[in-house]
Motif scaffolding. Structure first.
Motif: not given
Length: 84
Positions: A19, A21-22, A25-26
């Motif tokens: 979670g 990591e997501r 990335s955003r």
């Protein structure tokens, strides 16, 4: 009970890491390049300064990018008119 915890804790840590990591990335996509910000602050227009003061960096950079993109298309149009 201990067996469940030894299985559950690593799974929770793994899902938490995925979670994060997501989210990272955003955030990486939404970051501002330093050169772009420096250029905005070196040669600001009144509407960009107003947007920076009232609405924050994102709106001011949006206006700056529109101005930069427009200047780039104008330069290309001038070059095509001048060159045969």
């Amino acid at each position: 009970m201990t067996a469940w915890l030894s299985v559950l804790v690593p799974l929770l840590v793994m899902f938490f890491a995925l979670g994060m990591e997501r989210v990272e990335s955003r955030l990486r996509e939404a970051t501002v390049r330093q050169e772009e910000l420096d250029e905005l602050l070196e040669q600001p227009r009144p509407d960009e300064v107003r947007a920076l003061f009232r609405q924050g960096t994102s709106r001011a950079l949006e206006l700056f990018r529109l101005r930069s993109r427009g200047a780039g298309t104008r330069r290309a149009a001038r070059r095509s008119k001048v060159s045969p």
